[in-house]
Design a protein around this motif. Sequence first.
Motif, PDB file in Angstrom:
ATOM      1  N   ARG A 112       0.828  -1.207   0.000  1.00  0.00           N
ATOM      2  CA  ARG A 112       0.000   0.000   0.000  1.00  0.00           C
ATOM      3  C   ARG A 112       0.863   1.257   0.000  1.00  0.00           C
ATOM      4  NH1 ARG A 112      -4.957  -1.347   4.267  1.00  0.00           N
ATOM      5  NH2 ARG A 112      -5.903  -3.016   3.015  1.00  0.00           N
ATOM      6  N   GLN A 113       2.001   1.203   0.682  1.00  0.00           N
ATOM      7  CA  GLN A 113       2.881   2.368   0.733  1.00  0.00           C
ATOM      8  C   GLN A 113       3.450   2.704  -0.641  1.00  0.00           C
ATOM      9  OE1 GLN A 113       3.558   4.433   3.422  1.00  0.00           O
ATOM     10  NE2 GLN A 113       1.862   3.301   4.328  1.00  0.00           N
ATOM     11  N   TRP A 114       3.783   1.659  -1.379  1.00  0.00           N
ATOM     12  CA  TRP A 114       4.342   1.859  -2.729  1.00  0.00           C
ATOM     13  C   TRP A 114       3.382   1.314  -3.788  1.00  0.00           C
ATOM     14  CZ3 TRP A 114       7.549  -0.852   0.952  1.00  0.00           C
ATOM     15  CH2 TRP A 114       8.415  -0.007   1.639  1.00  0.00           C
ATOM     16  N   GLY A 115       2.089   1.375  -3.458  1.00  0.00           N
ATOM     17  CA  GLY A 115       1.084   0.732  -4.298  1.00  0.00           C
ATOM     18  C   GLY A 115       1.057   1.209  -5.734  1.00  0.00           C
ATOM     19  N   LEU A 116       1.158   2.529  -5.949  1.00  0.00           N
ATOM     20  CA  LEU A 116       1.056   3.053  -7.305  1.00  0.00           C
ATOM     21  C   LEU A 116       2.217   2.585  -8.165  1.00  0.00           C
ATOM     22  CD1 LEU A 116      -0.389   4.832  -9.321  1.00  0.00           C
ATOM     23  CD2 LEU A 116       0.920   6.797  -8.441  1.00  0.00           C
ATOM     24  N   ASN A 117       3.414   2.660  -7.631  1.00  0.00           N
ATOM     25  CA  ASN A 117       4.587   2.226  -8.395  1.00  0.00           C
ATOM     26  C   ASN A 117       4.533   0.741  -8.713  1.00  0.00           C
ATOM     27  OD1 ASN A 117       5.669   4.817  -8.313  1.00  0.00           O
ATOM     28  ND2 ASN A 117       6.722   4.453  -6.361  1.00  0.00           N
ATOM     29  N   VAL A 118       4.048  -0.060  -7.750  1.00  0.00           N
ATOM     30  CA  VAL A 118       3.941  -1.500  -7.975  1.00  0.00           C
ATOM     31  C   VAL A 118       2.874  -1.803  -9.016  1.00  0.00           C
ATOM     32  CG1 VAL A 118       3.350  -3.699  -6.891  1.00  0.00           C
ATOM     33  CG2 VAL A 118       4.794  -2.076  -5.680  1.00  0.00           C
ATOM     34  N   ALA A 119       1.738  -1.113  -8.926  1.00  0.00           N
ATOM     35  CA  ALA A 119       0.630  -1.387  -9.841  1.00  0.00           C
ATOM     36  C   ALA A 119       1.013  -1.117 -11.289  1.00  0.00           C
ATOM     37  CB  ALA A 119      -0.583  -0.541  -9.452  1.00  0.00           C
ATOM     38  N   LEU A 120       1.900  -0.146 -11.512  1.00  0.00           N
ATOM     39  CA  LEU A 120       2.313   0.161 -12.870  1.00  0.00           C
ATOM     40  C   LEU A 120       3.098  -0.980 -13.504  1.00  0.00           C
ATOM     41  CD1 LEU A 120       3.407   3.897 -12.428  1.00  0.00           C
ATOM     42  CD2 LEU A 120       1.303   3.027 -13.482  1.00  0.00           C
ATOM     43  N   LEU A 121       3.676  -1.835 -12.679  1.00  0.00           N
ATOM     44  CA  LEU A 121       4.446  -2.964 -13.185  1.00  0.00           C
ATOM     45  C   LEU A 121       3.581  -4.194 -13.444  1.00  0.00           C
ATOM     46  CD1 LEU A 121       7.507  -2.698 -10.754  1.00  0.00           C
ATOM     47  CD2 LEU A 121       7.326  -1.798 -13.085  1.00  0.00           C
ATOM     48  N   PHE A 122       2.306  -4.112 -13.100  1.00  0.00           N
ATOM     49  CA  PHE A 122       1.429  -5.282 -13.166  1.00  0.00           C
ATOM     50  C   PHE A 122       0.581  -5.272 -14.432  1.00  0.00           C
ATOM     51  CE2 PHE A 122       0.988  -7.501  -8.887  1.00  0.00           C
ATOM     52  CZ  PHE A 122       2.277  -7.193  -8.516  1.00  0.00           C
ATOM     53  N   GLY A 123       0.595  -6.411 -15.108  1.00  0.00           N
ATOM     54  CA  GLY A 123      -0.317  -6.663 -16.201  1.00  0.00           C
ATOM     55  C   GLY A 123      -1.146  -7.890 -15.854  1.00  0.00           C
ATOM     56  N   PRO A 124      -1.939  -8.422 -16.782  1.00  0.00           N
ATOM     57  CA  PRO A 124      -2.751  -9.616 -16.498  1.00  0.00           C
ATOM     58  C   PRO A 124      -1.952 -10.800 -15.949  1.00  0.00           C
ATOM     59  CG  PRO A 124      -3.478  -8.606 -18.534  1.00  0.00           C
ATOM     60  CD  PRO A 124      -2.261  -7.854 -18.107  1.00  0.00           C
ATOM     61  N   PRO A 125      -0.741 -11.100 -16.484  1.00  0.00           N
ATOM     62  CA  PRO A 125       0.007 -12.238 -15.905  1.00  0.00           C
ATOM     63  C   PRO A 125       0.383 -12.008 -14.440  1.00  0.00           C
ATOM     64  CG  PRO A 125       0.873 -11.677 -18.073  1.00  0.00           C
ATOM     65  CD  PRO A 125      -0.055 -10.571 -17.694  1.00  0.00           C
ATOM     66  N   GLU A 126       0.759 -10.770 -14.100  1.00  0.00           N
ATOM     67  CA  GLU A 126       1.141 -10.483 -12.721  1.00  0.00           C
ATOM     68  C   GLU A 126      -0.071 -10.543 -11.790  1.00  0.00           C
ATOM     69  OE1 GLU A 126       4.344  -9.250 -15.251  1.00  0.00           O
ATOM     70  OE2 GLU A 126       2.224  -8.699 -15.314  1.00  0.00           O
ATOM     71  N   PHE A 127      -1.204 -10.005 -12.235  1.00  0.00           N
ATOM     72  CA  PHE A 127      -2.396 -10.063 -11.396  1.00  0.00           C
ATOM     73  C   PHE A 127      -2.867 -11.508 -11.213  1.00  0.00           C
ATOM     74  CE2 PHE A 127      -2.996  -5.506 -12.534  1.00  0.00           C
ATOM     75  CZ  PHE A 127      -3.085  -5.015 -11.238  1.00  0.00           C
ATOM     76  N   MET A 128      -2.774 -12.307 -12.263  1.00  0.00           N
ATOM     77  CA  MET A 128      -3.124 -13.723 -12.143  1.00  0.00           C
ATOM     78  C   MET A 128      -2.220 -14.413 -11.130  1.00  0.00           C
ATOM     79  SD  MET A 128      -1.604 -16.768 -13.275  1.00  0.00           S
ATOM     80  CE  MET A 128      -2.143 -18.454 -13.442  1.00  0.00           C
ATOM     81  N   VAL A 307       4.297 -16.889 -20.849  1.00  0.00           N
ATOM     82  CA  VAL A 307       4.286 -15.495 -20.421  1.00  0.00           C
ATOM     83  C   VAL A 307       4.326 -15.394 -18.905  1.00  0.00           C
ATOM     84  CG1 VAL A 307       1.741 -15.391 -20.391  1.00  0.00           C
ATOM     85  CG2 VAL A 307       3.083 -13.284 -20.661  1.00  0.00           C
ATOM     86  N   TYR A 308       3.750 -16.370 -18.209  1.00  0.00           N
ATOM     87  CA  TYR A 308       3.738 -16.324 -16.748  1.00  0.00           C
ATOM     88  C   TYR A 308       5.129 -16.541 -16.155  1.00  0.00           C
ATOM     89  CZ  TYR A 308      -1.207 -17.101 -17.758  1.00  0.00           C
ATOM     90  OH  TYR A 308      -2.477 -17.010 -18.265  1.00  0.00           O
ATOM     91  N   PHE A 309       5.984 -17.229 -16.900  1.00  0.00           N
ATOM     92  CA  PHE A 309       7.322 -17.541 -16.396  1.00  0.00           C
ATOM     93  C   PHE A 309       8.398 -16.647 -17.009  1.00  0.00           C
ATOM     94  CE2 PHE A 309       4.673 -21.350 -16.634  1.00  0.00           C
ATOM     95  CZ  PHE A 309       4.603 -21.682 -15.286  1.00  0.00           C
ATOM     96  N   ALA A 310       8.060 -15.961 -18.085  1.00  0.00           N
ATOM     97  CA  ALA A 310       9.027 -15.087 -18.737  1.00  0.00           C
ATOM     98  C   ALA A 310       9.104 -13.724 -18.055  1.00  0.00           C
ATOM     99  CB  ALA A 310       8.662 -14.909 -20.216  1.00  0.00           C
ATOM    100  N   ARG A 311       8.062 -13.350 -17.326  1.00  0.00           N
ATOM    101  CA  ARG A 311       8.048 -12.055 -16.653  1.00  0.00           C
ATOM    102  C   ARG A 311       8.450 -12.261 -15.195  1.00  0.00           C
ATOM    103  NH1 ARG A 311       2.955  -9.048 -19.530  1.00  0.00           N
ATOM    104  NH2 ARG A 311       3.771  -7.300 -18.319  1.00  0.00           N
ATOM    105  N   PRO A 312       9.411 -11.497 -14.697  1.00  0.00           N
ATOM    106  CA  PRO A 312       9.998 -11.781 -13.382  1.00  0.00           C
ATOM    107  C   PRO A 312       9.008 -11.766 -12.226  1.00  0.00           C
ATOM    108  CG  PRO A 312      11.003  -9.833 -14.409  1.00  0.00           C
ATOM    109  CD  PRO A 312      10.020 -10.362 -15.371  1.00  0.00           C
ATOM    110  N   ILE A 313       8.084 -10.791 -12.208  1.00  0.00           N
ATOM    111  CA  ILE A 313       7.160 -10.677 -11.078  1.00  0.00           C
ATOM    112  C   ILE A 313       6.220 -11.880 -11.022  1.00  0.00           C
ATOM    113  CG2 ILE A 313       5.276  -9.325 -10.069  1.00  0.00           C
ATOM    114  CD1 ILE A 313       6.603  -6.817 -11.099  1.00  0.00           C
ATOM    115  N   SER A 314       5.600 -12.200 -12.155  1.00  0.00           N
ATOM    116  CA  SER A 314       4.659 -13.329 -12.175  1.00  0.00           C
ATOM    117  C   SER A 314       5.386 -14.642 -11.918  1.00  0.00           C
ATOM    118  CB  SER A 314       3.924 -13.378 -13.514  1.00  0.00           C
ATOM    119  OG  SER A 314       4.831 -13.517 -14.601  1.00  0.00           O
ATOM    120  N   ALA A 315       6.572 -14.799 -12.487  1.00  0.00           N
ATOM    121  CA  ALA A 315       7.325 -16.038 -12.278  1.00  0.00           C
ATOM    122  C   ALA A 315       7.698 -16.202 -10.804  1.00  0.00           C
ATOM    123  CB  ALA A 315       8.581 -16.036 -13.146  1.00  0.00           C
TER     124      ALA A 315
END
Length: 344
Positions: A112-128, A307-315
């Motif tokens: 929540r403290q860094w929520g905006l910056n984190v959210a910008l890095l998220f796409g559908p694979p990261e949210f999944m 795509v889920y494993f190629a992106r660092p956050i989702s992987a």
Amino acid sequence: MSTTDAQPTTDAQPHAWLHGSAMRAASDVCLAVILLIAGTVAILAALSLGLGSAARLEAGSYPLIIGSLLLAIGITALLRAVVLRNLEHARWSVISVAVITAVILAVQFAVRQWGLNVALLFGPPEFMALIVFQLALAIALVRASRIRAIGMVLLGLLIATIGVDVETGVERFTMGLDSLADGVMLLTVVIGFAVADGVLGVVSPSLLLASYARKVGHRLAAGLSLPIDLIVRVACALLIAAALYLAYLVEGSGWPLEQIAVFAALGVACQVFDWNRLVFLLAVNIGPLLEENIRRAHLITQGDFMVYFARPISATMLALAVAIVLVAIMLSAWSTFARRPASA
């Protein structure tokens, strides 16, 4: 009114059968039957709804995956009921759950403290991946059987698919009922579970209290005195009335009484058989988001499963989710086998 609960008892532990090997085996078998039936229905319905392609998943693709997993977990639970019926399932200590919960809350606070910056890095694979990670944490926090918890999560995800598919407009699992066209509301499930506790408390207050005591690793020490028995019965009757009145206020004349009755029956079974209702509610709540982000990810990447494993956050989150569930199951199994077989 039965006076069984109100009478003094010489049994030091009322409803001790809740902790016996026969009850553990019955719990696994009953849940396995439900999962196998639900999985079979989901697969058959999915095949008739259409699967689409990897790039564009149709209305039946997601239920097909959930149905297949339901069959796998159902078979696992059935085998465990036969092979490990005499072993008592180990539970997390309350302190362990408190520590893990504190870590989760700290992570949420940081997000929540860094929520905006984190959210910008998220796409559908990261949210999944984030949703899967949340479900994995919920399964790990369950103090009893992780296999049952996984089954309840999958059942909740399947319930969340009921209604009209927003992308194709196809009805799924509605059985032709208009009340199911808009899906199952989380509030309806909560009301059903509240009615379940109310009914169980009116019928047998000591059984309701014993089932809650079991959730924290304890047993009801003695039977209830007459005043306490009557107070619990009256409180549970008021709980039923309040829950039904809330349903009427929310839905008006079209309140889903049949849905409430179904989830009330499921809620009673959850209390008696020690199936976790919280993970079920979580799955019902975030299930639509999980399916939506899976379908978006496949649409954007033209069906690229990597795509889920190629992106660092989702992987990373998926790897953590798998590790958390595996470690929780292994620790639970180790603690279970380290104990002596419990008597029935």
